[in-house]
Each structure stands twice: as structure tokens, then as C-alpha cells.
Motif scaffolding. Structure first.
Motif, PDB file in Angstrom:
ATOM      1  N   VAL A   1     -15.465   4.586  -2.406  1.00 20.66           N
ATOM      2  CA  VAL A   1     -14.431   5.312  -1.653  1.00 20.66           C
ATOM      3  C   VAL A   1     -15.033   6.276  -0.644  1.00 20.66           C
ATOM      4  CG1 VAL A   1     -12.457   6.877  -1.837  1.00 20.66           C
ATOM      5  CG2 VAL A   1     -12.790   5.098  -3.554  1.00 20.66           C
ATOM      6  N   THR A   2     -16.036   7.053  -1.070  1.00 21.86           N
ATOM      7  CA  THR A   2     -16.592   8.094  -0.193  1.00 21.86           C
ATOM      8  C   THR A   2     -17.970   7.747   0.352  1.00 21.86           C
ATOM      9  OG1 THR A   2     -17.639   9.300  -2.028  1.00 21.86           O
ATOM     10  CG2 THR A   2     -15.340   9.831  -1.527  1.00 21.86           C
ATOM     11  N   GLY A   3     -18.631   6.733  -0.215  1.00 24.65           N
ATOM     12  CA  GLY A   3     -19.970   6.376   0.252  1.00 24.65           C
ATOM     13  C   GLY A   3     -21.080   7.200  -0.368  1.00 24.65           C
TER      14      GLY A   3
ATOM     15  N   ALA B   1      -7.120  11.033 -18.850  1.00 20.34           N
ATOM     16  CA  ALA B   1      -6.561  11.418 -17.554  1.00 20.34           C
ATOM     17  C   ALA B   1      -5.128  10.939 -17.429  1.00 20.34           C
ATOM     18  CB  ALA B   1      -7.410  10.840 -16.423  1.00 20.34           C
ATOM     19  N   VAL B   2      -4.376  11.598 -16.547  1.00 17.98           N
ATOM     20  CA  VAL B   2      -3.007  11.197 -16.262  1.00 17.98           C
ATOM     21  C   VAL B   2      -2.962  10.599 -14.858  1.00 17.98           C
ATOM     22  CG1 VAL B   2      -2.389  13.523 -15.433  1.00 17.98           C
ATOM     23  CG2 VAL B   2      -0.591  11.931 -16.166  1.00 17.98           C
ATOM     24  N   VAL B   3      -2.297   9.463 -14.737  1.00 18.79           N
ATOM     25  CA  VAL B   3      -2.190   8.753 -13.466  1.00 18.79           C
ATOM     26  C   VAL B   3      -1.165   9.457 -12.579  1.00 18.79           C
ATOM     27  CG1 VAL B   3      -1.519   6.580 -12.373  1.00 18.79           C
ATOM     28  CG2 VAL B   3      -2.815   6.559 -14.522  1.00 18.79           C
ATOM     29  N   PHE B   4      -1.545   9.718 -11.305  1.00 12.27           N
ATOM     30  CA  PHE B   4      -0.563  10.316 -10.391  1.00 12.27           C
ATOM     31  C   PHE B   4      -0.311   9.462  -9.148  1.00 12.27           C
ATOM     32  CE2 PHE B   4      -4.643  12.233  -9.147  1.00 12.27           C
ATOM     33  CZ  PHE B   4      -4.657  12.008  -7.772  1.00 12.27           C
ATOM     34  N   ALA B   5      -1.070   8.392  -8.946  1.00  5.88           N
ATOM     35  CA  ALA B   5      -0.823   7.493  -7.817  1.00  5.88           C
ATOM     36  C   ALA B   5      -1.303   6.097  -8.179  1.00  5.88           C
ATOM     37  CB  ALA B   5      -1.522   7.985  -6.556  1.00  5.88           C
ATOM     38  N   THR B   6      -0.518   5.086  -7.831  1.00  5.89           N
ATOM     39  CA  THR B   6      -0.865   3.701  -8.138  1.00  5.89           C
ATOM     40  C   THR B   6      -0.766   2.847  -6.881  1.00  5.89           C
ATOM     41  OG1 THR B   6       1.431   3.197  -8.734  1.00  5.89           O
ATOM     42  CG2 THR B   6      -0.044   3.872 -10.523  1.00  5.89           C
ATOM     43  N   GLY B   7      -1.395   1.666  -6.945  1.00  4.98           N
ATOM     44  CA  GLY B   7      -1.263   0.682  -5.873  1.00  4.98           C
ATOM     45  C   GLY B   7      -1.646   1.193  -4.501  1.00  4.98           C
ATOM     46  N   MET B   8      -0.795   0.937  -3.535  1.00  2.00           N
ATOM     47  CA  MET B   8      -1.068   1.296  -2.147  1.00  2.00           C
ATOM     48  C   MET B   8      -0.951   2.792  -1.897  1.00  2.00           C
ATOM     49  SD  MET B   8      -1.916  -1.563  -0.866  1.00  2.00           S
ATOM     50  CE  MET B   8      -1.969  -1.229   0.892  1.00  2.00           C
TER      51      MET B   8
ATOM     52  N   GLN C   1      -6.396  -3.613   7.029  1.00  2.00           N
ATOM     53  CA  GLN C   1      -5.488  -4.697   7.389  1.00  2.00           C
ATOM     54  C   GLN C   1      -4.667  -4.402   8.632  1.00  2.00           C
ATOM     55  OE1 GLN C   1      -3.371  -6.433   3.810  1.00  2.00           O
ATOM     56  NE2 GLN C   1      -4.337  -4.709   2.803  1.00  2.00           N
ATOM     57  N   THR C   2      -4.507  -3.139   8.949  1.00  2.00           N
ATOM     58  CA  THR C   2      -3.615  -2.768  10.057  1.00  2.00           C
ATOM     59  C   THR C   2      -4.343  -2.161  11.242  1.00  2.00           C
ATOM     60  OG1 THR C   2      -3.211  -0.591   9.042  1.00  2.00           O
ATOM     61  CG2 THR C   2      -1.690  -2.386   8.479  1.00  2.00           C
ATOM     62  N   ALA C   3      -5.668  -2.211  11.240  1.00  2.00           N
ATOM     63  CA  ALA C   3      -6.424  -1.629  12.349  1.00  2.00           C
ATOM     64  C   ALA C   3      -6.041  -2.326  13.652  1.00  2.00           C
ATOM     65  CB  ALA C   3      -7.921  -1.776  12.095  1.00  2.00           C
ATOM     66  N   GLU C   4      -5.841  -1.544  14.697  1.00  2.00           N
ATOM     67  CA  GLU C   4      -5.460  -2.095  15.996  1.00  2.00           C
ATOM     68  C   GLU C   4      -6.594  -2.958  16.546  1.00  2.00           C
ATOM     69  OE1 GLU C   4      -4.280   0.900  18.698  1.00  2.00           O
ATOM     70  OE2 GLU C   4      -2.640   1.648  17.438  1.00  2.00           O
ATOM     71  N   LYS C   5      -6.204  -4.092  17.107  1.00  2.00           N
ATOM     72  CA  LYS C   5      -7.188  -4.988  17.681  1.00  2.00           C
ATOM     73  C   LYS C   5      -7.500  -4.552  19.110  1.00  2.00           C
ATOM     74  CE  LYS C   5      -5.694  -8.976  14.942  1.00  2.00           C
ATOM     75  NZ  LYS C   5      -5.170 -10.369  14.985  1.00  2.00           N
TER      76      LYS C   5
ATOM     77  N   THR D   1      -2.646   4.982  -3.669  1.00  2.00           N
ATOM     78  CA  THR D   1      -3.937   5.576  -4.003  1.00  2.00           C
ATOM     79  C   THR D   1      -4.795   5.703  -2.748  1.00  2.00           C
ATOM     80  OG1 THR D   1      -4.960   3.424  -4.437  1.00  2.00           O
ATOM     81  CG2 THR D   1      -3.833   4.500  -6.282  1.00  2.00           C
ATOM     82  N   GLU D   2      -5.868   6.487  -2.841  1.00  2.00           N
ATOM     83  CA  GLU D   2      -6.807   6.598  -1.717  1.00  2.00           C
ATOM     84  C   GLU D   2      -7.441   5.243  -1.435  1.00  2.00           C
ATOM     85  OE1 GLU D   2      -7.326   9.438   0.111  1.00  2.00           O
ATOM     86  OE2 GLU D   2      -5.626  10.148  -1.081  1.00  2.00           O
ATOM     87  N   PHE D   3      -7.715   4.488  -2.472  1.00  2.00           N
ATOM     88  CA  PHE D   3      -8.265   3.144  -2.327  1.00  2.00           C
ATOM     89  C   PHE D   3      -7.274   2.237  -1.601  1.00  2.00           C
ATOM     90  CE2 PHE D   3      -9.451  -1.085  -3.808  1.00  2.00           C
ATOM     91  CZ  PHE D   3     -10.822  -1.062  -3.690  1.00  2.00           C
ATOM     92  N   GLY D   4      -6.004   2.349  -1.958  1.00  2.00           N
ATOM     93  CA  GLY D   4      -4.973   1.553  -1.307  1.00  2.00           C
ATOM     94  C   GLY D   4      -4.824   1.896   0.161  1.00  2.00           C
ATOM     95  N   LYS D   5      -4.973   3.191   0.486  1.00  2.00           N
ATOM     96  CA  LYS D   5      -4.887   3.594   1.896  1.00  2.00           C
ATOM     97  C   LYS D   5      -6.021   2.995   2.711  1.00  2.00           C
ATOM     98  CE  LYS D   5      -2.635   7.956   0.645  1.00  2.00           C
ATOM     99  NZ  LYS D   5      -2.807   9.433   0.527  1.00  2.00           N
ATOM    100  N   ILE D   6      -7.222   2.929   2.106  1.00  2.00           N
ATOM    101  CA  ILE D   6      -8.359   2.304   2.788  1.00  2.00           C
ATOM    102  C   ILE D   6      -8.075   0.825   3.021  1.00  2.00           C
ATOM    103  CG2 ILE D   6     -10.785   1.666   2.554  1.00  2.00           C
ATOM    104  CD1 ILE D   6     -11.210   4.257   1.002  1.00  2.00           C
ATOM    105  N   ALA D   7      -7.552   0.146   1.998  1.00  2.00           N
ATOM    106  CA  ALA D   7      -7.218  -1.272   2.143  1.00  2.00           C
ATOM    107  C   ALA D   7      -6.177  -1.482   3.228  1.00  2.00           C
ATOM    108  CB  ALA D   7      -6.715  -1.822   0.801  1.00  2.00           C
TER     109      ALA D   7
END
Length: 508
Positions: free
Chosen positions: A171-173, A210-217, A229-233, A219-225
Motif C-alpha cells: 500500500v505505502t511502498g 481488530a475491528v473492521v471499519f472499511a471493506t471492499g472498494m 482502472q479509472t486513470a485518464e488516458k 478500503t485504501e487498497f480498494g481506492k488504489i485499485a
């Protein structure tokens, strides 16, 4: 306030959850509201539309026009050979379009690689009972259990943490594992908080709840994904140059055809003879081989990069990369491979390579405790795969263990009976082992943290007082190594008595 700034109890309350988890009815309600915990693909252009676009760009249109003119000329003057040229041009268009579409389609499938980073099952506490469920069925408010080797399935806020360290590289490198605890954080940004675990990262050591507070898209991982997919060409320099060249070729070809049409007319040739001749001039000036030559060159470049684990989504991106003058990037996993090796050792007031040390048996024997320290002071999980030793954990610790095994020529297995875990305040790790000589504490960490704790140093076969000159030698060696871009660690050890749980066990 944000969830990482709350206490553990406040974080649970903000999610309407409890330490013993959600009840079944609440899980069902939240599942309907938030959906599956998975990375969704953004619906873009259909495959058919992307396929068609490979045949209707500007240069392809010029080739279509050239093929049409060739067939028209063959129609007016049969057996003139223009039909063969027309079919050849059509072949160029079809082969190039199919090849470009296949390359892009194959690269698009890379999104599935992101989904593979998420585990398939997770241990979750629901209604006071521990269950193992599919990761996709997690919902915000779920309480999950994580331990060493687990991948984090969703963005979580820690409720309990025991010597927990996490690898955030995906996620952060960051290459170094980060310590995590359950205390409230004053950080503004979520990814910098010590009490959060981000989806797609992995647990290097320790365990936690831990308690889950964000799932799927969400999450920070989902935002990266989503961004991938939506980067302007944008139009690459090569595409701009091809468009410019295509226009120049089109103008020159039509211009030459018109000039020869006028010349033929002035010589008294018939209209259709002139027209067919002008078509031949126009078609002859269209470089049919340019497009497949460029495509093949780029495809070969993408194949070479693919062998180095660099996937090219669009062919022109290869040339665009070559046109870059400034690249701003994180180095770990990008310019480097997130693999580490020991390159220098400071022993007996001299900087040596591990190979040079191994060639000096006396030096290696004099500093045997140093290599024992490097071999034993770690939190790695050791396994056997295909009959070979393999360690899971911090790449730096793996490198140190490999170096120690190489130099010692043997594997030691002194039982670990206690540990003082690493944290960002202490900047050191200590492990206590039962050895044939008794109980020994091995320590490694930042030089500025270990040096004040030591009062002796081993030079050759003798242990002497650590005076100001010796301390300055260590500091100078650290500066020399750091100036070369090396990561520097200090090692220390001491024998303990049986009562080794005192606060002063790391002193002297």
C-alpha cells in the motif's frame, strides 16, 4: 475525529459493535448495505468497442482509404495488380489491430493480481463465538483475529496488539515492517497511524484483535485499485508523432497524386487513365509497413519488460517511458526488489565484506558471538519448502540470518526463552536464549541506542573497555556506511543470571 484517533472502546462504539462481535441479524443488515468485501472492476468500454478502435484510428483510416483506392483502381483496370496491393494493405490493418487488441486485453487481466493479495478466509468473532468465514463476507463492525503470516482482509482498527508488526509495502511502498499497537493516535492521516491495519498488507510478527471499519472498494487498497482502472488516458509522444506523420503523409500523397493528375491531363491522357495513375501514386506513398513495424517493436519491448515483472497495459507506454526526463518514485519494490544482503561488517576496527571475514577463520572465531547474535536475534518464521530452508518475515532479518549461517558454516538452535520486542522508541530488539554457556541476551538495533548501553567491546580475542576512541570508531564506521546508502545496525550481547527479567538486563 477519525476512527484511529478514538480509543478502542470509542472505536467499537462508533461502529455499533462489541468485543464479542456482531449478532447475525446485524451482519445480514450490514452485508446488504455494504456488499461483498472484494475489489470490483470499474465498468469501462466494452470489448467490442475497444476492438473496433484498433481499426479506426487516424493512420488505420489512411490505410483503409489506400486499400479502397487500390480496389477501385482494380475495378476500373482489371488485372493491373492493384487488387493484390489492396489485400496486402487490408492484411496489415487486420494483423496490427488484432495484435494491439490482444496485448491490451492481456494487460487488463492484471487486475486479478490485486484480488490475489487478499486472503480467502479470516477468523472472525460473531456473537461471542469464533468462526472462520470467507473474506468476501466481512462487514464493517466485524471483530477479527490476526496473527503472524496472515494477510489483512480489510481496513481495521486494532483493539489489542501483542508485539504486532505489519508489512505495508503493498500500500505505502515501505520496506521496513512497522510496529502496531491499540493506543489512540494523533496522526492526521489514516495510513500513518500506529493502530490501523490496511487491507492487502501482511502481519510480519505478533498477533492482535481488530475491528473492521472499511471493506471492499472503500478500503485504501480498494481506492488504489479504483485509480488503476479509472486513470485518464493521455496521448503518448509516439502517438502524437504518428498522428503528425500521418497527416503529413496524407497531404503529400494527395498532393503528389493531384500533381501527376494535372501533368497527365496536360499530356492529353484520358480522365480515367489519369485518375487511376494518380491513385497509384497516392497508394505508393502510403507507408503500409510503418504501423506493423512500430507495433512489433513496441511488442518486443513489452515482452522484455514482462520478463522483468513489469506489465505494460498499453503498447505506446513503452515509448512514453523512454521519453521521460524526470521520474519521481518510491524506490522499494520499484527501483529495488525489496531483497536485502549484508554487504559490510565492522569488526576489529576495520570494514570488511562477509566473504573477506569467511576467509579469515581466526577473525570469525574471535567474533563468534557477533554471528550468533545475527543468527538468533530475530522474529522470523522458519519453514522448509521443497527441502530447502526458507524464512518468512523482515527482509533485513532474513539477510542477517543468511550471512551468519554462511560465515559460521553451521546452524545453531539455542532455545529462545524470552524477548524484549522492538518498538520505535527503543529502536532495538533483544532475545534471550538458553545456550551451553548459560543464559545469553542478544540485542540488535540502532547504534545510537545500543552504544550508551555498552561499556565493553571485543577487539580481536580480547574484551576491553569501550572508551571514547572506540565509540568514535563505531560512529565513524556508521557514517561511512550510511554515506554509501547502506542501512546500519549495531549488535551487542551479554550473559545473564537466572533472574533475567529485571529492567537492567540490557545494561552493560
Amino acid at each position: 475525529m477519525k476512527i484511529h484517533q478514538f480509543s478502542a472502546e470509542e472505536a467499537l462504539a462508533s461502529l455499533n459493535s462489541r468485543h464479542d462481535g456482531l449478532i447475525a441479524a446485524e451482519v445480514e443488515h450490514r452485508f446488504k448495505e455494504y456488499g461483498l468485501n472484494q475489489i470490483d472492476e470499474v465498468r469501462g468500454e466494452s470489448l467490442l468497442l475497444r476492438f473496433i478502435k484498433e481499426f479506426v484510428h487516424f493512420f488505420a483510416l489512411i490505410l483503409w482509404l489506400a486499400a479502397g483506392l487500390a480496389f477501385f483502381a482494380e475495378y476500373k483496370q482489371p488485372n493491373g495488380g492493384m487488387a493484390t496491393l489492396g489485400y496486402a494493405v487490408l492484411g496489415v490493418i487486420v494483423i496490427n489491430g488484432l495484435f494491439s487488441f490482444w496485448q491490451q486485453y492481456r494487460a487488463e487481466r492484471a487486475i486479478t493480481a490485486l484480488q490475489k493479495l487478499l486472503p480467502h478466509y479470516v477468523k472472525v468473532v460473531r456473537n461471542g463465538e469464533l468462526e472462520q468465514i470467507l473474506v468476501a463476507n466481512l462487514v464493517p463492525g466485524d471483530v477479527i483475529l490476526l496473527q503472524e503470516g496472515d494477510n489483512v482482509p480489510a481496513d481495521c482498527r486494532l483493539l489489542e496488539a501483542f508485539s504486532l508488526r505489519v508489512n505495508n509495502a503493498t500500500v505505502t511502498g515501505e520496506s521496513l515492517p512497522k510496529a502496531r499497537d491499540a493506543l489512540p493516535s494523533n496522526e492526521e492521516h489514516l495510513e500513518h497511524s500506529r493502530n490501523t491495519l490496511l487491507a492487502g498488507t501482511s502481519i510480519v510478527s505478533g498477533e492482535g484483535r481488530a475491528v473492521v471499519f472499511a471493506t471492499g472498494m472503500h478500503t485504501e487498497f480498494g481506492k488504489i485499485a479504483h485509480l488503476t482502472q479509472t486513470a485518464e488516458k493521455s496521448v503518448s509522444p509516439l502517438q502524437l508523432e504518428i498522428v503528425r506523420l500521418s497527416r503529413i503523409i496524407a497531404v503529400l500523397a494527395v498532393g503528389l497524386g493531384g500533381v501527376f493528375f494535372i501533368i497527365g491531363h496536360s499530356m492529353g491522357l484520358s480522365f480515367w487513365d489519369n485518375f487511376i495513375f494518380a491513385i497509384g501514386i497516392i497508394v505508393a506513398n502510403v507507408p503500409e509497413g510503418l504501423l506493423p513495424t512500430v507495433t512489433l517493436s513496441l511488442a518486443m519491448a513489452t515482452q522484455r519488460m514482462a520478463k522483468r515483472n513489469a506489465l505494460i497495459r498499453h503498447l505506446p507506454s513503452v515509448e512514453a517511458l523512454g521519453s521521460a526526463t524526470v521520474i519521481c518514485t518510491d524506490k522499494t519494490g520499484t527501483l529495488t526488489e525489496n531483497r536485502m544482503v549484508v554487504s559490510q561488517l565492522y569488526l576489529d576496527k576495520q570494514l570488511l565484506t562477509p566473504i573477506a571475514v569467511k576467509r579469515q577463520p581466526e577473525l570469525m572465531q574471535n567474533h563468534r558471538q557477533f554471528f550468533e547474535d545475527a543468527l538468533l536475534c530475530h522474529n522470523l518464521k522458519e519453514t522448509m519448502r521443497d527441502g530447502q530452508w526458507q524464512a518468512l518475515g523482515d527482509p533485513m532479518e532474513i539477510a542477517l540470518v543468511r550471512m551468519a549461517k554462511t560465515c559460521l558454516g553451521e546452524t545453531l538452535s539455542y532455545p529462545k526463552i524470552n524477548e524484549v520486542p522492538f518498538d520505535t522508541d527503543r529502536k532495538r530488539l533483544s532475545t534471550i536464549h538458553q545456550t551451553p554457556k548459560g543464559v545469553v541476551l542478544y540485542c540488535k538495533g540502532a547504534l545510537e541506542m545500543l552504544l550508551p548501553l555498552c561499556d565493553r567491546v571485543k577487539i580481536g580475542a580480547d574484551i576491553t573497555t569501550l572508551n571514547a576512541e572506540a565509540k568514535q570508531g563505531f560512529i565513524q564506521a556508521q557514517e561511512t556506511m550510511a554515506s554509501k546508502g547502506l542501512r546500519v545496525l549495531a549488535f551487542a550481547w551479554r550473559e545473564l543470571n537466572q533472574a533475567h527479567n529485571s529492567e537492567a538486563q540490557e545494561q552493560n
